[in-house]
Scaffold this active site. Structure first.
Site, mmCIF file in Angstrom:
data_model
loop_
_atom_site.group_PDB
_atom_site.id
_atom_site.type_symbol
_atom_site.label_atom_id
_atom_site.label_comp_id
_atom_site.label_asym_id
_atom_site.label_seq_id
_atom_site.Cartn_x
_atom_site.Cartn_y
_atom_site.Cartn_z
ATOM 1 N N PRO A 87 -8.703 -6.346 -11.640
ATOM 2 C CA PRO A 87 -8.534 -5.246 -12.376
ATOM 3 C C PRO A 87 -9.297 -4.152 -11.714
ATOM 4 O O PRO A 87 -8.770 -3.253 -11.872
ATOM 5 C CB PRO A 87 -9.185 -5.839 -13.775
ATOM 6 N N GLY B 176 2.539 -9.104 6.502
ATOM 7 C CA GLY B 176 3.158 -9.216 5.232
ATOM 8 C C GLY B 176 3.892 -7.700 4.868
ATOM 9 O O GLY B 176 4.823 -7.855 4.153
ATOM 10 N N GLU C 11 1.772 -4.446 -2.318
ATOM 11 C CA GLU C 11 1.189 -4.847 -1.102
ATOM 12 C C GLU C 11 0.790 -3.537 -0.321
ATOM 13 O O GLU C 11 0.884 -3.299 0.830
ATOM 14 C CB GLU C 11 2.125 -5.591 -0.404
HETATM 15 N N1 CAA Z 1 -6.799 -6.267 10.654
HETATM 16 C C1 CAA Z 1 -8.036 -6.618 10.875
HETATM 17 N N2 CAA Z 1 -9.156 -6.302 10.607
HETATM 18 C C2 CAA Z 1 -8.942 -4.743 9.734
HETATM 19 C C3 CAA Z 1 -7.729 -4.254 9.435
HETATM 20 C C4 CAA Z 1 -6.597 -5.026 10.018
HETATM 21 N N3 CAA Z 1 -5.460 -4.514 9.924
HETATM 22 N N4 CAA Z 1 -7.831 -3.147 8.766
HETATM 23 C C5 CAA Z 1 -9.311 -3.075 8.639
HETATM 24 N N5 CAA Z 1 -9.925 -4.195 9.199
HETATM 25 C C6 CAA Z 1 -11.473 -4.273 9.361
HETATM 26 C C7 CAA Z 1 -11.962 -2.907 10.044
HETATM 27 O O1 CAA Z 1 -12.040 -3.050 11.384
HETATM 28 C C8 CAA Z 1 -13.320 -3.160 9.626
HETATM 29 O O2 CAA Z 1 -14.239 -3.936 10.300
HETATM 30 P P1 CAA Z 1 -15.696 -3.734 10.576
HETATM 31 O O3 CAA Z 1 -16.308 -3.849 9.346
HETATM 32 O O4 CAA Z 1 -15.969 -5.006 11.714
HETATM 33 O O5 CAA Z 1 -15.751 -2.360 11.184
HETATM 34 C C9 CAA Z 1 -13.249 -3.750 8.054
HETATM 35 O O6 CAA Z 1 -12.041 -4.330 8.138
HETATM 36 C C10 CAA Z 1 -13.070 -2.634 6.864
HETATM 37 O O7 CAA Z 1 -12.207 -1.824 7.207
HETATM 38 P P2 CAA Z 1 -12.120 -0.253 6.703
HETATM 39 O O8 CAA Z 1 -13.579 0.310 6.927
HETATM 40 O O9 CAA Z 1 -10.912 0.339 7.137
HETATM 41 O O10 CAA Z 1 -11.911 -0.775 5.028
HETATM 42 P P3 CAA Z 1 -11.784 0.111 3.888
HETATM 43 O O11 CAA Z 1 -12.593 -0.392 2.710
HETATM 44 O O12 CAA Z 1 -11.998 1.766 4.111
HETATM 45 O O13 CAA Z 1 -10.329 -0.281 3.259
HETATM 46 C C11 CAA Z 1 -8.014 0.136 2.977
HETATM 47 C C12 CAA Z 1 -9.169 -0.028 3.828
HETATM 48 C C13 CAA Z 1 -7.036 0.245 3.817
HETATM 49 C C14 CAA Z 1 -7.954 1.028 2.011
HETATM 50 C C15 CAA Z 1 -7.790 -1.384 2.308
HETATM 51 O O14 CAA Z 1 -8.765 -1.439 1.329
HETATM 52 C C16 CAA Z 1 -6.500 -1.688 1.852
HETATM 53 O O15 CAA Z 1 -5.502 -2.022 2.430
HETATM 54 N N6 CAA Z 1 -6.322 -1.438 0.547
HETATM 55 C C17 CAA Z 1 -5.155 -1.940 -0.072
HETATM 56 C C18 CAA Z 1 -4.956 -3.307 -0.390
HETATM 57 C C19 CAA Z 1 -3.718 -4.079 -0.702
HETATM 58 O O16 CAA Z 1 -2.808 -3.839 0.229
HETATM 59 N N7 CAA Z 1 -3.494 -4.698 -1.683
HETATM 60 C C20 CAA Z 1 -2.344 -5.233 -1.964
HETATM 61 C C21 CAA Z 1 -2.545 -6.592 -2.437
HETATM 62 S S1 CAA Z 1 -1.657 -8.104 -2.033
HETATM 63 C C22 CAA Z 1 -0.233 -7.991 -3.000
HETATM 64 O O17 CAA Z 1 0.046 -6.709 -3.538
HETATM 65 C C23 CAA Z 1 0.597 -9.338 -3.047
HETATM 66 C C24 CAA Z 1 1.757 -9.522 -4.059
HETATM 67 O O18 CAA Z 1 1.569 -10.191 -4.857
HETATM 68 C C25 CAA Z 1 2.755 -8.562 -3.804
#
Ligand code: CAA
Length: 377
Positions: A124, A239, A361
């Site tokens: 949430p 995904g 996603e």
């Molecule tokens: N692959 C591997 N590692 C990754 C990565 C990737 N694609 N992206 C980021 N990382 C790593 C980074 O390298 C970083 O590592 P270090 O700590 O070692 O430096 C760590 O992860 C943190 O990365 P960020 O600082 O970029 O993280 P952030 O807090 O700024 O967030 C964000 C990034 C892109 C906003 C992320 O929070 C995000 O993707 N949010 C969206 C979430 C999402 O897609 N939710 C969907 C849920 S699933 C769903 O909907 C399923 C369903 O049922 C349909």
């Protein structure tokens, strides 16, 4: 580039969609239920495990094959592709990070259609800001004790297990201290919220999952403790190819409906397809669909051939396909006029189904954060 095998898969998927999905899409939209027969057939034809290796019951195919199946199915019925998407999204953590025992125990039965998995990241208070999750997994001897609530979980109402992202280190800040833990539905303290009543993809099932002091053995940890956020992000990369193919299929379906309808609809003494406005709108729609297709196939090929990282391209696929699915559905409904607003016409359902494509996603806005974050690093 697509190969001959991909065209064969397209033919198989198209036939399946026309015979098994299209005739029931309106009914499923109303009832929210698929017949057991259709769900069983998904497993029989290995649509539930296209990219999973054969030793775990899958088809051993690549992501271009998965993209094509998603596209062909969503062209007729987007809800069913949420089943495949949820299976693929929740199966991938087992495949890439699971032990051999976890693969046999959890992945294989999912692929064979015997069990249903789910991916539990969202909460949430943690949607786009995925790292702000509050579900905790406290260490207690050989077990974790899990407390928290996951929301908008695809297959939540029926899943047999979920990959739940939990804070295993409460002191750790942000994306640190998060772990992926498998929680089976039979465990005491596991419960589900009400089934959500949704605007679109009504044939797919969605609910919250609640953990109230759920005790799971530490052998249910997926990957390394504290590495769960990166695990989630890497799984979401692939995904996003899958979900953008779903959006592509919806857009193609909306275009198909527009072409069919405008050739039949007579106004001003001729089919409206003879009017230049219709022709220009159809040309715009088709160009958007082809652009999305090219972007998705290219990204899937890059992933299949392991040519570098796909994070940026996968986000572009999700952003672009999610947006154009909405634009093309809107344009198609507009060409249908008042009839498009009526449930008798498929575009009414397609229009509603398309709306989630730029949200789940990872919203379009989050995809732009990912894309620009890489470009401006
Ligand atoms: N692959 C591997 N590692 C990754 C990565 C990737 N694609 N992206 C980021 N990382 C790593 C980074 O390298 C970083 O590592 P270090 O700590 O070692 O430096 C760590 O992860 C943190 O990365 P960020 O600082 O970029 O993280 P952030 O807090 O700024 O967030 C964000 C990034 C892109 C906003 C992320 O929070 C995000 O993707 N949010 C969206 C979430 C999402 O897609 N939710 C969907 C849920 S699933 C769903 O909907 C399923 C369903 O049922 C349909």
């Amino acid at each position: 580039m697509l190969e001959k095998k991909h065209e064969m898969i397209r033919k198989l998927a198209r036939e399946f969609a026309e015979k098994e999905l299209a005739p029931y899409a309106t009914e499923v939209d109303k009832t929210g239920e698929y017949s057991k027969d259709v769900i069983d057939k998904l497993a029989k034809y290995k649509f539930t495990g296209i990219t999973i290796p054969k030793e775990y019951g899958g088809a051993g195919g690549d992501y271009r094959s998965l993209a094509i199946v998603m596209e062909e199915f969503a062209r007729k019925d987007a809800s069913i592709t949420s089943y495949i998407m949820a299976n693929s999204l929740s199966g991938a953590p087992y495949l890439y990070y699971g032990t051999e025992e976890q693969k046999q125990k959890f992945l294989k039965p999912m692929v064979l259609g015997e069990k249903i998995g789910a991916f539990g990241l969202t909460e949430p208070g943690a949607g786009s800001d995925a790292s702000s999750i509050e579900t905790t997994a406290e260490s207690d001897g050989d077990d974790y004790i899990i407390n928290g609530r996951k929301c908008f979980i695809t297959m939540g109402p029926v899943c047999d297990h979920i990959v739940a992202f939990c804070k295993t280190d409460r002191q750790a800040k942000g994306t640190k201290g998060i772990s992926a833990i498998i929680v089976e539905s039979f465990r005491e303290g596991f419960s589900r919220g009400k089934e959500e009543d949704k605007l679109g993809i009504r044939g797919s099932k969605t609910s919250d999952i609640i953990f109230d002091n759920v005790r799971v053995p530490k052998e249910n940890l997926l990957g390394k403790e504290g590495e769960g956020f990166k695990l989630a992000m890497s799984i979401l990369d692939a995904g996003r190819i899958t979900v953008s193919s779903q959006a592509l299929g919806l857009a193609q379906g909306a275009l198909d409906e527009a072409i069919k309808y405008t050739k039949e609809r007579i106004q001003f003494g001729k089919p409206i397809s003879k009017l230049q406005n219709t022709q220009f709108v159809i040309a715009d729609m088709a160009t958007k669909v082809e652009t999305a297709r090219a972007l998705i196939y290219n990204t899937a090929e890059k992933y299949d051939k392991k040519v570098g990282n796909i994070t940026k391209e996968a986000a572009m696929c999700k952003y672009y396909a999610g947006e154009i699915a909405n634009q093309v559905a809107y344009a198609s409904l507009q060409l249908h006029g008042g009839y498009g607003f009526m449930k008798e016409y498929a575009i009414e359902r397609i229009y509603r189904d398309a709306r989630i494509m730029s949200i789940y996603e990872g919203t379009s806005e989050i995809q732009k954060v990912v894309i620009s974050g890489i470009l401006l690093k």
